[in-house]
Structure formats: structure tokens, C-alpha cells
Design an enzyme around this catalytic site. Structure first.
Site, PDB file in Angstrom:
ATOM      1  N   GLU A 118      -0.700  -4.901   9.590  1.00 13.37           N
ATOM      2  CA  GLU A 118      -0.213  -4.445   8.283  1.00 13.37           C
ATOM      3  C   GLU A 118      -1.217  -3.458   7.700  1.00 13.37           C
ATOM      4  O   GLU A 118      -2.342  -3.331   8.197  1.00 13.37           O
ATOM      5  CB  GLU A 118      -0.025  -5.639   7.347  1.00 13.37           C
ATOM      6  N   HIS A 231       2.967  -3.544  -5.434  1.00 14.70           N
ATOM      7  CA  HIS A 231       3.339  -3.276  -4.042  1.00 14.70           C
ATOM      8  C   HIS A 231       4.099  -1.962  -3.977  1.00 14.70           C
ATOM      9  O   HIS A 231       5.002  -1.728  -4.786  1.00 14.70           O
ATOM     10  CB  HIS A 231       4.201  -4.419  -3.501  1.00 14.70           C
ATOM     11  N   ARG A 279      -2.347  -1.202   0.015  1.00 14.73           N
ATOM     12  CA  ARG A 279      -1.179  -1.023  -0.843  1.00 14.73           C
ATOM     13  C   ARG A 279      -1.486  -0.399  -2.203  1.00 14.73           C
ATOM     14  O   ARG A 279      -0.654   0.345  -2.726  1.00 14.73           O
ATOM     15  CB  ARG A 279      -0.398  -2.322  -0.988  1.00 14.73           C
TER      16      ARG A 279
END
Ligand code: FAD
Length: 494
Positions: A118, A231, A279
Site C-alpha cells: 500500500e 483519505h 495518503r
């Protein structure tokens, strides 16, 4: 009003992953009361998609690399000692989920846990169950905890008041329509996040910051509450407060971010990491690109990947966006940032203990400092596991147990006036305007003045004590602490 309070050794407020994992690790000789505001699976834990980050493949990965990635994402504001605990102890807890508690992680052909990547991670280290990892862990752990004879789990039970006298905690709990009264030698607050203080969030309806409000009013230290994570890729749907998350793992597997002209833009701001930047960085780049194009239209595109790969890796996301009219194997999905996670919270030490004896905090409501200013993806489930186990170990070793089954204590009657309507909505509008990705100091100053008025009114008025009152007071308290910090930061900057 003099009342009889039934005593437990430990009260755990919250049945998300942090609350349940603490219960599973507590000594079976301790009597434990667990509360869940709504049904057991209505919590942020059950919504987690991507997975749990841990160094499970030591040939390709190392503790030092995971620590480095965590510090980079956290802008080096992390508590290094606790990051070390997180990273070095985490793999054992993740393995235990599978071996002891029956959690099914996706596997490779050789039987080892299949790891994905990620944003912000330099290695593949995310253990996952397709794209519904949180639900798999949450339901597996609930099954285990329900087998324990020493644990009483009560759902639809809202902690409304928490007071402390003579080393005991006294709780007024609304179970359905009835107030019930319990006390405990130790309390673990595992009440989750604060997302519902915003107009738009990925968080579940329970995320109103109740535990933070109780801890604050008991005099516990609250730290870095303005470290809120937004996010970058929630499904863009302004109809619903709860925004559906498009997991970071979609970018991890190669998805592109596109602007309103359907052009990639991340390389302009982050030439090396591009879509795989942490993020907070990606959210800020989206806002920069919006200023440039004048449009808030953004897209996430994974249609260049094999459709079968996309469907099998992201079945939940695939079906959810298909319901909305987008086939992600063929076309981009509309996305926009929204509130997602809280890095700050009730300040705790390396054993999850607050500055108040017997009071602990675990999971998203706590501040262990492991995330610094920005959480690295999939480190929060890891934090929930590691630090709730450490709390259990501390209580097993040092908590006091036993005592009379019922204890006398006085609390004022819960009866009172109904709340004026519209306070929650007003708070949410204030927060959305005052502090979304970047603070707007003029709005924050105006907002803080109004929030202070509301806080005084709730503290001084004679309102009926029920779920609506608790949640409203929690949202107002959380907004008050966040905006106070924001304004203090402005003063330091000047
Ligand atoms: C959409 C989404 C996706 C995510 N994906 C990931 C991911 O892939 N990896 C990762 O690491 N993290 C992820 N996160 C973050 C992670 O899921 C949470 O930080 C974590 O699960 C929080 O767990 P918790 O136990 O602290 O709180 P929660 O799971 O939210 O549980 C809170 C509990 O407290 C109870 N409660 C609250 N107030 C009261 C009250 N007054 N009285 C009684 N009970 C109360 C609630 O009923 C609930 O049982 C994601 C979060 C979201 C929202």
C-alpha cells in the site's frame, strides 16, 4: 441519587478489534464487562479493507524498513520507542490471529500469507483477507470472545457517564431504554474514532469520540487531536455522510489517479512515489490539482489491469462501485478525499495506560504516538492488536481484582430536558469548513467561538442523559479540542 453498582474487575468500552483483542488476552480469572454502543459489528474495525501491516517475510523485508516507512509517513513526529514495540511485536500478533483465533488471511500456493503493498510501504507487507480484512478479523475474534465464560458482552449499551472515586470507576450505561449501573477496578476505553465530527467520513456511525470525551472529563491527557487523516480516495458521493472507501491497496496494485481531464497528475507533485505516496501527501496533491484545474472531479483508474485480477483482489469494492454504476475493470471510478482516521487521542504510555490510575485506552481513540503526524496505511489494526495485548498484560500483572459484588455510589438522575435540535449538524458544518486537509484559520476562529458556547451550554444545562446527549457532547468536546489545537498552531506559526 444513591444507587447500587454491580462490580466487574475490568470494563472494556468497545467491541472493535482493540476491545476484543484486549479481552482475549486478559487473564480468564478476571470478570470482564464489554460494551458495544450498537450491534457488535457496527464499528470501524469491521470496515477495514486493506489489511494489517507486519514484517511477515523476513527474506524480503525487515523491522528497520517498516520502522523507516512508518517514520517517513509520520513526518518523524512518531514516538520511536512505541514504533519499535509496534513493528517488532506485531508479527507475532498477526500470526496469532491466524493460528490461534482462526482468522483466514489470503494465502500463496505454498501456504504462506500472501502480502500486498500500500501507499508509503517500501515492501509488500500487508496481510489481508481479499478487501474485507477488518470484517474477517472482527467476526473471528467475536466468535472467540463469546466462548469465554468470564466475559459478559452487552450490545446496544451506551456508556453515558463515567466517574471515578477511591480507585473505582462508576458507569451509567443505557441498555435499550433502561439505565444500568456498573463499576470496575480497571477501564479500557476502546471507543474508536471521531469521523462523525465531519460532514463526510469513511467512519461508521459509532465514531463520535465518546471515549475521548469521557477521558477528557476525567482529567486524562489528550494529545494531538488535530492530527486528523483525510483519505484521498473515498467514492465521491455527496449524498451520504458515510463515504465508501476505495482501499489504498487499489493504488498499491497499480491504479492511476486522474484529474477532471482524465490525465495523470501525481508525477508533477511526487515524481518518484507518484500514486504510492502516503495518503496525506496524495490528499494535498489532489487539493493542489483542484486549484490548478478549478474542478473537484477526480478519478481512480485500474482498468488497465487484468479484469479477473481486479475482481478477485477487490470483490467488495468491485461490487459496491458496480451498484453505483461503475465497472472498475473497464472505466475509472469517481473519488474525492474525506475524513478517515485520527492519529491523536487519549495519551497513553507503552503499556496503554493513561495518566489516571486504572484507566487505559486502546485502538483509534488512543494516542500511542506510533503514527506521528500521519498514519502509514494498515498500521492502525496492528496498533490496535499490539497495544491492547500490552494493556491486558499490564492488567494481568498489576490491576487489582475482586471486592464486594455491589458498591454504593451516588449519581444525579439521568432525567432532564430534551436537547435542542440541530447541534450535531452545526458542529459538522463548522468542522468541514474550518479544517479539511488544510486549516482555514478564519473559519476555525469563528467555529471555535461557537463550539465553546455549545460546550458551555451542554455542561451547564440540565439535559436528559441518553445516547443523543452523549454523542452530541462528545462531538462538541472533540471539535473544541481540535479547533483549540489548530488555533494554537496558528499562533506558533506567526
Ligand atoms: C473504511 C475504513 C477502512 C479502514 N481500513 C483499514 C485497513 O485496511 N488497515 C488498518 O490498519 N486500518 C484501517 N482502518 C482503520 C481501522 O479500521 C480502525 O482504526 C480500527 O479498526 C479501530 O478499531 P477500534 O477497536 O479502536 O475501534 P472500532 O472498531 O471503531 O470500535 C469502537 C467500539 O466502541 C464502541 N463504542 C463507542 N462509543 C461507545 C459508548 N459511548 N458506549 C459503548 N460503546 C461505545 C462501539 O460500539 C464499537 O464497538 C480503516 C478504517 C475505515 C473507517
Amino acid at each position: 441519587m444513591a444507587l447500587l453498582f454491580r462490580r466487574f474487575d475490568v470494563m472494556i468500552v468497545g467491541t472493535g478489534i482493540s476491545g476484543i483483542y484486549a479481552a482475549l488476552n486478559l487473564d480468564p480469572s478476571l470478570s470482564i464487562l464489554m460494551l458495544s454502543k450498537k450491534e457488535l459489528t457496527l464499528c470501524n474495525s469491521a470496515l477495514a479493507q486493506g489489511g494489517v501491516a507486519a514484517v511477515m517475510d523476513k527474506d524480503d523485508d525487515s523491522y528497520e524498513l517498516h520502522i523507516k516507512d512508518t517514520l517517513i509517513a509520520g513526518h518523524y513526529e512518531n514516538n520511536l520507542e512505541n514504533v519499535r514495540i509496534l513493528v517488532e511485536q506485531g508479527p507475532t500478533d498477526v500470526q496469532k490471529l491466524q493460528d490461534v483465533y482462526g482468522v483466514e488471511f489470503d494465502h500463496k500456493d505454498d501456504g504462506s500469507i500472501s502480502l500486498t503493498r500500500e501507499g508509503g510501504h517500501s515492501r509488500r507487507r500487508i496481510a489481508h483477507h481479499k478487501d474485507s480484512t477488518g470484517y474477517e478479523i472482527e467476526t473471528s475474534l467475536i466468535e472467540q470472545v463469546q466462548k469465554l465464560k468470564n466475559v459478559t458482552v452487552v450490545n446496544n449499551s451506551v456508556l453515558c457517564r463515567l466517574e471515578r472515586r477511591d480507585d473505582l470507576f462508576f458507569a451509567d450505561i443505557l441498555c435499550g431504554e433502561e439505565h444500568e449501573y456498573y463499576c470496575a477496578n480497571s477501564v479500557i476505553l476502546a471507543t474508536g474514532g471521531i469521523g462523525r465530527v465531519y460532514d463526510f467520513t469513511t467512519n461508521s456511525a459509532i465514531a463520535t469520540g465518546d471515549g475521548i470525551q469521557f477521558a477528557y472529563n476525567l482529567g486524562a491527557e489528550i494529545k494531538n487531536l488535530s492530527y486528523v487523516q483525510f483519505h484521498p480516495t473515498a467514492y465521491a458521493d455527496k449524498e451520504n455522510r458515510e463515504c465508501f472507501l476505495i482501499s489504498e491497496a487499489v493504488r498499491g496494485e497499480g491504479a492511476y489517479l486522474l484529474n477532471c481531464n482524465k490525465e495523470r497528475f501525481m508525477h508533477k507533485y511526487e515524481p518518484e512515489r507518484k500514486e504510492l505516496a502516503p495518503r496525506d501527501v496524495v490528499s494535498k496533491c489532489i487539493i493542489e490539482e483542484q486549484k490548478l484545474t478549478g474542478s473537484s472531479e477526480f478519478w481512480l483508474d485500474i482498468s488497465h489491469k487484468d479484469p479477473e485480477f481486479v475482481r478477485s483482489h477487490f470483490p467488495m469494492i468491485y461490487n459496491k462501485v458496480l451498484e453505483k454504476g461503475y465497472d472498475m475493470t473497464k472505466e475509472p471510478i469517481p473519488i474525492y478525499p474525506c475524513q478517515h482516521y485520527l492519529m491523536g487521542g487519549i495519551n497513553v504510555d507503552g503499556k496503554g495506560a493513561t495518566n489516571i490510575k486504572g484507566l487505559y485506552a486502546a485502538g483509534e481513540c488512543s494516542h500511542t504516538g506510533v503514527h506521528g503526524k500521519n498514519r502509514l496505511a494498515s498500521n492502525s489494526l496492528l496498533e490496535a492488536l499490539v497495544f491492547s495485548r500490552l494493556i491486558a498484560e499490564d492488567i494481568n500483572a498489576n490491576g487489582h481484582a475482586g471486592g464486594a459484588e455491589f458498591v454504593d455510589y451516588s449519581m444525579i438522575s439521568p432525567d432532564g430536558l430534551p436537547l435542542p435540535k440541530g447541534i450535531k449538524t452545526e458542529v459538522r458544518h463548522i468542522m468541514q469548513k474550518a479544517y479539511f486537509i488544510h486549516p482555514d484559520y478564519a473559519e476555525a476562529e469563528k467555529g471555535l467561538a461557537r463550539i465553546t458556547e455549545l460546550k458551555n451550554m451542554l455542561e451547564q444545562g440540565n439535559f436528559a442523559i441518553n445516547a443523543a446527549f452523549v454523542e452530541t457532547k462528545s462531538l462538541v468536546t472533540v471539535a473544541y479540542i481540535i479547533l483549540t489545537e489548530v488555533m494554537e498552531r496558528k499562533d506558533k506559526e506567526q
